[in-house]
Design an enzyme around this catalytic site. Sequence first.
Site, short mmCIF file in Angstrom:
data_model
loop_
_atom_site.label_atom_id
_atom_site.label_comp_id
_atom_site.label_asym_id
_atom_site.label_seq_id
_atom_site.Cartn_x
_atom_site.Cartn_y
_atom_site.Cartn_z
N CYS A 28 0.86 -1.19 0.00
CA CYS A 28 0.00 0.00 0.00
C CYS A 28 0.90 1.25 0.00
CB CYS A 28 -0.95 -0.06 1.19
SG CYS A 28 -2.19 1.24 1.19
N ASP A 83 -8.97 -3.97 -6.74
CA ASP A 83 -8.41 -2.75 -6.15
C ASP A 83 -8.49 -1.60 -7.14
OD1 ASP A 83 -7.05 -0.89 -4.65
OD2 ASP A 83 -5.16 -2.00 -4.57
N HIS A 116 -7.57 -5.05 -2.45
CA HIS A 116 -6.46 -4.28 -1.90
C HIS A 116 -6.11 -4.87 -0.54
CE1 HIS A 116 -4.01 -0.64 -1.32
NE2 HIS A 116 -4.35 -0.75 -0.05
#
Length: 296
Positions: free
Chosen positions: A185, A233, A264
């Site tokens: 991330c 995502d 995600h």
Amino acid sequence: MTDKSSQIPQEAFDWYDEYAHGGMDRRTFMKKLGTLVAVGYSMAVLTSALLPNYALAEQVSFNDPDIVASFEEFDSPLGHGKGRGYLVKPTIEKANFPVVLVIHENRGLNPYVKDVARRLAKAGFVAFAPDALFPVGGYPGNDDEGRAMQRALDRQKIQHDFLAAAHYLKKHQLSNGKLGAVGFCFGGYIVNYLAAVESDLLSAGVPFYGTPAAKELRANIKAPLMIQLGELDERVNKSWPDYEADLKANQVDYVMHMYSMAKHGFHNDSTARYDKANAELAWQRTISFFNDKLLG
């Protein structure tokens, strides 16, 4: 009313992603979850699935006899002055090792990311996982507070801290001089940033669901990259076509893997976003990539 908690809708994961990345406050997030409770979902199951349970995330114990861990500090003159990270190394005697920087999400060095560092050491690498929150006392023990703390810090200084950590690890006495980086991330973004900000810094980068560095920096990228993306995502994936065009234009050695029906955060085994099959495949590919690029 029928309990639908066994099939949490994708929209709940999308709300959590928006909340976790500053696009929604906690009150709004909980209110949206409440709309699902009204149609039969269990709030307890929703929150336990979406919010992390780090007891689930330990794959390699800190007591594992094959590794040894310590906390090490490094200088960061352009960042916050000093940084600190979690250094994990194999216990085998060896002159030097391939080294990998492990970069956390937007909430500090939580137990999941520390476990990732241990997994790398178990696989034969020296791993170093810095904590961006060290200047304000370190990861506080919960993600909500950690996220707020990281958001309050100067982003440029955080980037300089990770850049300093990369140089510290690359020059470490145990290093063979080849540096890899893996991040998740926000950490995926930092991997992309490190590859772009200094062309000769990384020998391999693996960003998991991370956005690219600023467009004006991308022409500097020389390191081989393995891009790991989850099909569901949408927020991160919309940046990929433009990033890929720049990688192609600059003849970067890259491969992108898109994991079917993965969300995600699919590698993070502390929440219901975890996708075991895809996470294990992505990790096998990551280790093989580092072995190929850092051992030669």
